[in-house]
Design a protein around this motif. Structure first.
Motif, PDB file in Angstrom:
ATOM      1  N   UNK A 165      -5.450 -21.290  27.160  1.00 56.29           N
ATOM      2  CA  UNK A 165      -6.852 -20.939  27.419  1.00 56.29           C
ATOM      3  C   UNK A 165      -7.045 -19.424  27.400  1.00 56.29           C
ATOM      4  N   UNK A 166      -6.117 -18.713  28.002  1.00 59.33           N
ATOM      5  CA  UNK A 166      -6.214 -17.261  28.020  1.00 59.33           C
ATOM      6  C   UNK A 166      -6.080 -16.690  26.607  1.00 59.33           C
ATOM      7  N   UNK A 167      -5.264 -17.305  25.779  1.00 57.65           N
ATOM      8  CA  UNK A 167      -5.127 -16.841  24.388  1.00 57.65           C
ATOM      9  C   UNK A 167      -6.427 -17.048  23.609  1.00 57.65           C
ATOM     10  N   UNK A 168      -7.142 -18.102  23.941  1.00 56.23           N
ATOM     11  CA  UNK A 168      -8.443 -18.326  23.296  1.00 56.23           C
ATOM     12  C   UNK A 168      -9.411 -17.199  23.640  1.00 56.23           C
ATOM     13  N   UNK A 169      -9.432 -16.799  24.908  1.00 56.42           N
ATOM     14  CA  UNK A 169     -10.287 -15.668  25.299  1.00 56.42           C
ATOM     15  C   UNK A 169      -9.868 -14.406  24.560  1.00 56.42           C
ATOM     16  N   UNK A 170      -8.563 -14.189  24.409  1.00 60.64           N
ATOM     17  CA  UNK A 170      -8.087 -12.984  23.715  1.00 60.64           C
ATOM     18  C   UNK A 170      -8.545 -12.978  22.260  1.00 60.64           C
ATOM     19  N   UNK A 171      -8.531 -14.135  21.606  1.00 63.38           N
ATOM     20  CA  UNK A 171      -9.003 -14.194  20.217  1.00 63.38           C
ATOM     21  C   UNK A 171     -10.490 -13.860  20.128  1.00 63.38           C
ATOM     22  N   UNK A 172     -11.275 -14.369  21.067  1.00 57.21           N
ATOM     23  CA  UNK A 172     -12.706 -14.074  21.079  1.00 57.21           C
ATOM     24  C   UNK A 172     -12.954 -12.577  21.322  1.00 57.21           C
TER      25      UNK A 172
END
Length: 396
Positions: A165-172
């Motif tokens: 989930x945190x990696x998804x935020x980083x991509x955004x």
């Protein structure tokens, strides 16, 4: 930070501190002596944290902060004791904590802490707890172990969240940073820190307000909104519950919007009205999407079709989080359309220049009027009329 590593005093120090007299061994009061010794132990504690020495950290007190912080890339961490109260073998200390996240904070973030300590049998102070001071906001590590995920332009710190989930935020966030730079320019850090707490309650704790203030709000950016514009560090704080309800486009819009606030902070001052700061952030966020105005501004479109165009631009009061959600949505949408109109009619570079000109004024009165005249060669009355016509044409 210059860590003070000198050995602790022996039993003689302990005897001095435990004395019932108000004066210490060398004419120093017991309170002053305790404050000095507490400062020493906090210096050692900070040095151990920065040196990743868990054993040394544990000798100074509870290991919980170390365990919660081990994933955070800290560049500095210092305490300054501002007050101490002694009662026998226990003490309560107030301290100012300053820290920097490596690669992201140009200046320290400062927060007030309240610590409780006890004196051990061998005369050493031992930290039992380290909490936010009264009326001071929580830090993310106060809520549990912090996971860190670093992107190309971002650092995402989360508690109670899966790493994926945190990696998804980083991509955004990594997509948001260049999008903001394309619109605003590159004279900002071009890096963003995103905090993802476990829940809405966690978000509220970080911001020092009740959860009801942010229910339905997907994210906010900390800093001196309407202040001096010299905040040392901004943080995008996510409400994971509201954010999860958004679609793919909405999630990107939110992160890009908040990243815009980070980029424009130095030019956002007490002179900047919220319709401009929030409207500009939305304009950047929607700039590369194909959302039609009626889809991006549904509440304002509903109001226009039902009762006509608002008589004036949104006021700062219209942006209160505790307001009626529809009123709040209309405020954001009205500010967005004002900035969109400037970009359409005068050009994107003029929109940026207008934003900076408003923020450069020394006070709120006259700031918008002067910038309208200098940058757009118009007046507040004419601008409001143009905006009302634009809203009617786009949403009517």
């Amino acid at each position: 930070m210059a860590g003070r590593r000198r050995a602790w005093g022996s039993g003689a120090v302990g005897f001095c501190l435990l004395s019932a007299s108000l004066t210490g061994c060398h004419g120093q009061s017991a309170v002053d002596s305790a404050r000095t010794e507490v400062q020493h132990v906090l210096d050692r504690r900070a040095a151990a944290l920065l040196g990743h020495d868990e054993t040394a950290y544990g000798r100074t007190g509870t290991r919980t902060p170390y365990e919660n912080l081990r994933g955070v890339p800290l560049a500095s961490w210092t305490y300054r004791v501002t007050g101490a109260r002694r009662s026998g073998a226990t003490a309560t200390a107030d301290a100012e904590l300053s820290y920097r996240v490596g690669g992201y904070d140009k200046a320290p973030v400062t927060t007030a802490r309240r610590l409780t300590l006890r004196l051990t049998a061998d005369g050493r102070w031992y930290v039992d707890s380290d909490r936010p001071a009264v009326k001071s906001d929580q830090q993310l590590w106060d809520q549990g172990a912090v996971k860190a995920v670093e992107g190309a332009h971002s650092l995402v710190l989360g508690t109670g969240q899966p790493e994926g989930t945190l990696r998804t935020y980083a991509r955004l966030a990594d997509r948001a940073v260049p999008a903001v730079s394309q619109a605003w320019g590159t004279r900002w850090t071009r890096r963003v820190v995103v905090l993802v707490p476990r829940s809405l309650e966690g978000m509220a704790g970080l911001l020092g307000s009740p959860p009801s203030s942010y229910r339905g709000i997907a994210a906010v950016t900390t800093g001196e909104a309407g202040g001096s514009g010299r905040a040392p560090a901004d943080r995008v704080v996510v409400n994971p519950e509201a954010y999860a309800m958004l679609g793919a486009v909405g999630k990107q819009v939110v992160i890009t919007h908040e990243t815009t606030h980070v980029a424009t902070r130095a030019d956002t001052t007490a002179a900047t009205p919220l319709w401009l700061s929030e409207g500009y952030a939305d304009w950047v966020a929607y700039r590369d999407t194909d959302r039609a105005p009626s889809d991006a501004a549904p509440e304002l479109a509903r109001a226009v079709r039902g009762g006509g165009v608002p008589a004036q631009l949104p006021t700062d009061q219209d942006f209160g989080f505790s307001n009626d959600p529809a009123r709040l949505a209309r405020a954001y949408e009205g500010g967005w359309l004002a900035c969109r109109m400037i970009a359409d009619r005068w050009g994107e570079s003029r929109l940026d220049a207008f934003y900076r000109a408003v923020g450069a004024h020394n006070s709120r009165p006259g700031a918008v009027a002067r910038a309208l005249k200098q940058v757009l060669d118009t007046t507040p009355g004419a601008f409001t009329t143009d905006w009302r016509n634009y809203v009617d044409a786009q949403l009517g």
